[in-house]
Design a protein around this motif. Sequence first.
Motif, PDB file in Angstrom:
ATOM      1  N   ARG A   1     162.723  72.082  18.093  1.00 57.46           N
ATOM      2  CA  ARG A   1     161.564  71.277  18.491  1.00 57.46           C
ATOM      3  C   ARG A   1     161.147  71.608  19.924  1.00 57.46           C
ATOM      4  O   ARG A   1     159.958  71.817  20.198  1.00 57.46           O
ATOM      5  CB  ARG A   1     161.901  69.797  18.351  1.00 57.46           C
ATOM      6  CG  ARG A   1     160.794  68.878  18.839  1.00 57.46           C
ATOM      7  CD  ARG A   1     161.095  67.428  18.516  1.00 57.46           C
ATOM      8  NE  ARG A   1     160.051  66.553  19.051  1.00 57.46           N
ATOM      9  CZ  ARG A   1     159.841  65.310  18.665  1.00 57.46           C
ATOM     10  NH1 ARG A   1     160.605  64.786  17.719  1.00 57.46           N
ATOM     11  NH2 ARG A   1     158.893  64.584  19.196  1.00 57.46           N
ATOM     12  N   ASP A   2     162.113  71.680  20.840  1.00 59.66           N
ATOM     13  CA  ASP A   2     161.782  72.009  22.224  1.00 59.66           C
ATOM     14  C   ASP A   2     161.172  73.400  22.325  1.00 59.66           C
ATOM     15  O   ASP A   2     160.217  73.632  23.092  1.00 59.66           O
ATOM     16  CB  ASP A   2     163.045  71.937  23.090  1.00 59.66           C
ATOM     17  CG  ASP A   2     163.519  70.511  23.304  1.00 59.66           C
ATOM     18  OD1 ASP A   2     162.741  69.573  23.017  1.00 59.66           O
ATOM     19  OD2 ASP A   2     164.677  70.335  23.750  1.00 59.66           O
ATOM     20  N   GLN A   3     161.703  74.357  21.535  1.00 61.74           N
ATOM     21  CA  GLN A   3     161.171  75.723  21.581  1.00 61.74           C
ATOM     22  C   GLN A   3     159.736  75.788  21.091  1.00 61.74           C
ATOM     23  O   GLN A   3     158.876  76.442  21.694  1.00 61.74           O
ATOM     24  CB  GLN A   3     162.064  76.639  20.738  1.00 61.74           C
ATOM     25  CG  GLN A   3     163.436  76.895  21.334  1.00 61.74           C
ATOM     26  CD  GLN A   3     164.305  77.718  20.407  1.00 61.74           C
ATOM     27  OE1 GLN A   3     164.403  77.432  19.206  1.00 61.74           O
ATOM     28  NE2 GLN A   3     164.972  78.737  20.952  1.00 61.74           N
ATOM     29  N   VAL A   4     159.439  75.110  19.972  1.00 61.90           N
ATOM     30  CA  VAL A   4     158.090  75.153  19.420  1.00 61.90           C
ATOM     31  C   VAL A   4     157.111  74.422  20.341  1.00 61.90           C
ATOM     32  O   VAL A   4     155.997  74.912  20.594  1.00 61.90           O
ATOM     33  CB  VAL A   4     158.069  74.541  17.999  1.00 61.90           C
ATOM     34  CG1 VAL A   4     156.641  74.408  17.496  1.00 61.90           C
ATOM     35  CG2 VAL A   4     158.870  75.415  17.047  1.00 61.90           C
ATOM     36  N   GLU A   5     157.517  73.274  20.853  1.00 61.33           N
ATOM     37  CA  GLU A   5     156.634  72.528  21.759  1.00 61.33           C
ATOM     38  C   GLU A   5     156.292  73.382  22.979  1.00 61.33           C
ATOM     39  O   GLU A   5     155.137  73.416  23.440  1.00 61.33           O
ATOM     40  CB  GLU A   5     157.308  71.225  22.202  1.00 61.33           C
ATOM     41  CG  GLU A   5     157.466  70.193  21.102  1.00 61.33           C
ATOM     42  CD  GLU A   5     156.222  69.325  20.929  1.00 61.33           C
ATOM     43  OE1 GLU A   5     155.205  69.601  21.583  1.00 61.33           O
ATOM     44  OE2 GLU A   5     156.285  68.395  20.106  1.00 61.33           O
ATOM     45  N   ASP A   6     157.277  74.089  23.499  1.00 60.94           N
ATOM     46  CA  ASP A   6     157.043  74.940  24.662  1.00 60.94           C
ATOM     47  C   ASP A   6     156.076  76.066  24.320  1.00 60.94           C
ATOM     48  O   ASP A   6     155.155  76.375  25.088  1.00 60.94           O
ATOM     49  CB  ASP A   6     158.381  75.503  25.153  1.00 60.94           C
ATOM     50  CG  ASP A   6     158.223  76.337  26.418  1.00 60.94           C
ATOM     51  OD1 ASP A   6     157.694  75.809  27.415  1.00 60.94           O
ATOM     52  OD2 ASP A   6     158.622  77.522  26.405  1.00 60.94           O
ATOM     53  N   ALA A   7     156.272  76.685  23.152  1.00 62.23           N
ATOM     54  CA  ALA A   7     155.401  77.793  22.755  1.00 62.23           C
ATOM     55  C   ALA A   7     153.977  77.322  22.484  1.00 62.23           C
ATOM     56  O   ALA A   7     153.006  78.011  22.825  1.00 62.23           O
ATOM     57  CB  ALA A   7     155.975  78.473  21.515  1.00 62.23           C
ATOM     58  N   LEU A   8     153.823  76.152  21.879  1.00 70.77           N
ATOM     59  CA  LEU A   8     152.477  75.624  21.628  1.00 70.77           C
ATOM     60  C   LEU A   8     151.735  75.382  22.930  1.00 70.77           C
ATOM     61  O   LEU A   8     150.525  75.603  23.031  1.00 70.77           O
ATOM     62  CB  LEU A   8     152.569  74.323  20.828  1.00 70.77           C
ATOM     63  CG  LEU A   8     152.930  74.443  19.352  1.00 70.77           C
ATOM     64  CD1 LEU A   8     153.107  73.060  18.735  1.00 70.77           C
ATOM     65  CD2 LEU A   8     151.874  75.228  18.578  1.00 70.77           C
ATOM     66  N   GLY A   9     152.452  74.947  23.953  1.00 66.28           N
ATOM     67  CA  GLY A   9     151.819  74.692  25.239  1.00 66.28           C
ATOM     68  C   GLY A   9     151.401  75.940  25.973  1.00 66.28           C
ATOM     69  O   GLY A   9     150.599  75.883  26.900  1.00 66.28           O
ATOM     70  N   ARG A  10     151.938  77.130  25.575  1.00 60.69           N
ATOM     71  CA  ARG A  10     151.594  78.387  26.245  1.00 60.69           C
ATOM     72  C   ARG A  10     150.417  79.093  25.594  1.00 60.69           C
ATOM     73  O   ARG A  10     150.028  80.174  26.023  1.00 60.69           O
ATOM     74  CB  ARG A  10     152.797  79.331  26.233  1.00 60.69           C
ATOM     75  CG  ARG A  10     153.989  78.856  27.040  1.00 60.69           C
ATOM     76  CD  ARG A  10     154.958  80.018  27.275  1.00 60.69           C
ATOM     77  NE  ARG A  10     155.377  80.649  26.033  1.00 60.69           N
ATOM     78  CZ  ARG A  10     156.500  80.323  25.388  1.00 60.69           C
ATOM     79  NH1 ARG A  10     157.268  79.361  25.854  1.00 60.69           N
ATOM     80  NH2 ARG A  10     156.831  80.954  24.286  1.00 60.69           N
ATOM     81  N   GLY A  11     149.824  78.522  24.565  1.00 57.19           N
ATOM     82  CA  GLY A  11     148.744  79.171  23.845  1.00 57.19           C
ATOM     83  C   GLY A  11     147.471  79.276  24.652  1.00 57.19           C
ATOM     84  O   GLY A  11     147.371  78.776  25.778  1.00 57.19           O
ATOM     85  N   PRO A  12     146.421  79.918  24.068  1.00 59.32           N
ATOM     86  CA  PRO A  12     145.148  80.106  24.787  1.00 59.32           C
ATOM     87  C   PRO A  12     144.433  78.797  25.082  1.00 59.32           C
ATOM     88  O   PRO A  12     143.545  78.756  25.917  1.00 59.32           O
ATOM     89  CB  PRO A  12     144.330  80.981  23.832  1.00 59.32           C
ATOM     90  CG  PRO A  12     144.955  80.761  22.484  1.00 59.32           C
ATOM     91  CD  PRO A  12     146.407  80.532  22.749  1.00 59.32           C
ATOM     92  N   LYS A  13     144.784  77.744  24.396  1.00 59.28           N
ATOM     93  CA  LYS A  13     144.230  76.416  24.675  1.00 59.28           C
ATOM     94  C   LYS A  13     145.393  75.428  24.691  1.00 59.28           C
ATOM     95  O   LYS A  13     146.541  75.794  24.440  1.00 59.28           O
ATOM     96  CB  LYS A  13     143.182  76.019  23.633  1.00 59.28           C
ATOM     97  CG  LYS A  13     143.699  76.011  22.200  1.00 59.28           C
ATOM     98  CD  LYS A  13     142.762  75.249  21.297  1.00 59.28           C
ATOM     99  CE  LYS A  13     142.904  73.749  21.553  1.00 59.28           C
ATOM    100  NZ  LYS A  13     142.055  72.945  20.662  1.00 59.28           N
ATOM    101  N   SER A  14     145.098  74.190  25.006  1.00 55.30           N
ATOM    102  CA  SER A  14     146.149  73.190  25.032  1.00 55.30           C
ATOM    103  C   SER A  14     146.732  73.005  23.639  1.00 55.30           C
ATOM    104  O   SER A  14     146.170  73.446  22.641  1.00 55.30           O
ATOM    105  CB  SER A  14     145.602  71.866  25.565  1.00 55.30           C
ATOM    106  OG  SER A  14     144.568  71.383  24.718  1.00 55.30           O
ATOM    107  N   ARG A  15     147.866  72.341  23.558  1.00 53.57           N
ATOM    108  CA  ARG A  15     148.535  72.115  22.285  1.00 53.57           C
ATOM    109  C   ARG A  15     147.597  71.391  21.321  1.00 53.57           C
ATOM    110  O   ARG A  15     146.640  70.729  21.734  1.00 53.57           O
ATOM    111  CB  ARG A  15     149.815  71.313  22.484  1.00 53.57           C
ATOM    112  CG  ARG A  15     149.600  69.974  23.132  1.00 53.57           C
ATOM    113  CD  ARG A  15     150.917  69.258  23.385  1.00 53.57           C
ATOM    114  NE  ARG A  15     151.215  68.332  22.302  1.00 53.57           N
ATOM    115  CZ  ARG A  15     152.424  68.088  21.838  1.00 53.57           C
ATOM    116  NH1 ARG A  15     153.453  68.732  22.338  1.00 53.57           N
ATOM    117  NH2 ARG A  15     152.632  67.224  20.882  1.00 53.57           N
ATOM    118  N   PRO A  16     147.848  71.476  19.999  1.00 51.87           N
ATOM    119  CA  PRO A  16     146.989  70.790  19.026  1.00 51.87           C
ATOM    120  C   PRO A  16     146.862  69.303  19.348  1.00 51.87           C
ATOM    121  O   PRO A  16     147.766  68.690  19.943  1.00 51.87           O
ATOM    122  CB  PRO A  16     147.708  71.020  17.697  1.00 51.87           C
ATOM    123  CG  PRO A  16     148.483  72.276  17.910  1.00 51.87           C
ATOM    124  CD  PRO A  16     148.898  72.267  19.341  1.00 51.87           C
TER     125      PRO A  16
END
Length: 589
Positions: free
Chosen positions: A345-360
């Motif tokens: 969960r921590d890994q996915v949350e971190d990766a989502l936050g690094r995307g081209p836009k904010s997390r979903p």
Amino acid sequence: MRTLRIGNASGFYGDRFDALREMLTGGDPATGPDSPSGPGSPSAPGPAPGSHRGLDVLTGDYLAELTMLILGRDLLKDPSTGYAKTFLRQMEEGLGLAHERGVRIVANAGGLNPAGLADALRALADRVGVPARIAHVEGDRLPAPDGVLAANAYLGGAGIAACLKAGADVVVTGRVTDAALVSGPAQWFFGWGPEEYDRLAGAVVAGHVLECGTQATGGNYSFFTAHDPKVLRRPGFPLAEIHEDGTAVVTKHPGTGGVVDTGTVTAQLLYETAGARYAGPDVTARLDTVRLTQDGPDRVRIDGVRGEAPPPTLKAGLCRLGGFRNEVVFVLTGLDIEAKAELVRDQVEDALGRGPKSRPEQVRWELSRTDREDAGTEETASALLRLVVRDRDPEAVGRALSGAAIELALASYPGFHVTAPPGKGAPYGVFETAYVPVGEVPHTAVLPDGTRVAVPVPPDSRVLEPVPEPPLPAPLPPGPTRRAPLGRIAGARSGDKGGDANVGVWVQGDPAWRWLAHTLTVDLFRQLLPETKELPVERHLLPGLRAVNFSVTGLLGEGVASQARFDPQAKGLGEWLRSRHVDLPEELL
């Protein structure tokens, strides 16, 4: 008294395809409108109680809230569609069978395009050589606000009655109330006026029992283990014998599977209802006046129903696209389940936050501990961690999620794998409820000859108000108790209404009712179902059914199409409640 025999052959779009044939051929040739018991001979006596004859009318309910969204998307792609195509295929054979037996067909399969379905049925009748007179009801479609795929008011049965009175063999409608499929034919058959509220209410209650098909004959039934499994393997569809005074007997064709008893009928009466007032466009039925009596094998009599003037507004359903969603299910096997879940969960949350836009916009995690200690198979040693994301931008739930989840394949918890890789974001729908003044909806019956008849507004109305809480029965005297599942003595049925859920709970016998009414409070309900702890919950007492009905606001988010929850239609909510342990009086066990 004359008797209207009316059956059901569909509880939803996708129900058993051969049910229409089964209901049409399940008995002797039907008694038509010019036969001794039909409307043409009011002085002729009806059949003796318990005797058998075929159907006068066969109904089909095809429209759930989710179905309207599906049909809306169909209509966008092809303006000639927007109706339940399954019904048209069923009628390739059913049209001739119904004509041979003198059975009228009434179905809401018209969806968003009842006129289109009526035209398709006329073409089918010509092709198969059946001189069927086709009519339809329209006017339920409302002007759709921006972003809304479909906006439909729930019409009553008066338009159906007008079509049948004009000689229609088949009547198709758009969005009418489910119970109107029965109350409309009853108005036609008996010639009831719009202010015969008790009779109309009796037909509405019978219609509510029939609307979900085999749920009235043992399907989805809490106490299914009390019956021979062979009996419930293929339940027959229900029918009702409705009398001129509004009383009815629910039964089924002889020789078909399933069971009809006061328990199966009670369960269906509690399904997707709430308090004592069950409002509809023709009448408000008082569920607190319903009496159920076993009237023989597979026969339940419904009487005592009282009715009131309908409300001055019609319920309307609005279906719109809410955005895009995606999900991935991580499989966690063996030891350290909680730690594995926390790591990924921590890994996915971190990766989502690094995307081209904010997390979903919406990110939801749910860990299901399906694993067992020292399990004999890998599957039973595994738990499931479900991630659901939603956003108005399909990219935010598509590539962003795929990358965040799959790039961890060699860099996360031991034994990493998923049930399926996430794909592109899929659109999801939202169902909303609104209310419109009844006079603003152009309820129209389009007769077999094309004549358009405006259906008048009911002559009177009554604003809905809560019924005063009935007095509680005397409590059971104190005595020894045993910790056990609530379902040892109580049945339940649950369902959805938009984003809200209802759970109806009933018991058999007065001692159990005395215990239930005093014990299963809103506070205990919230304790047993922790998901509801922070949500508005209302309890409604129905002493005549020995039942309490709970309404939970907001449990299902924005409705079934949004799939905000593991069980998006709350179908299993009642069974979860039954599985929870409480202190039960030993005298009830």
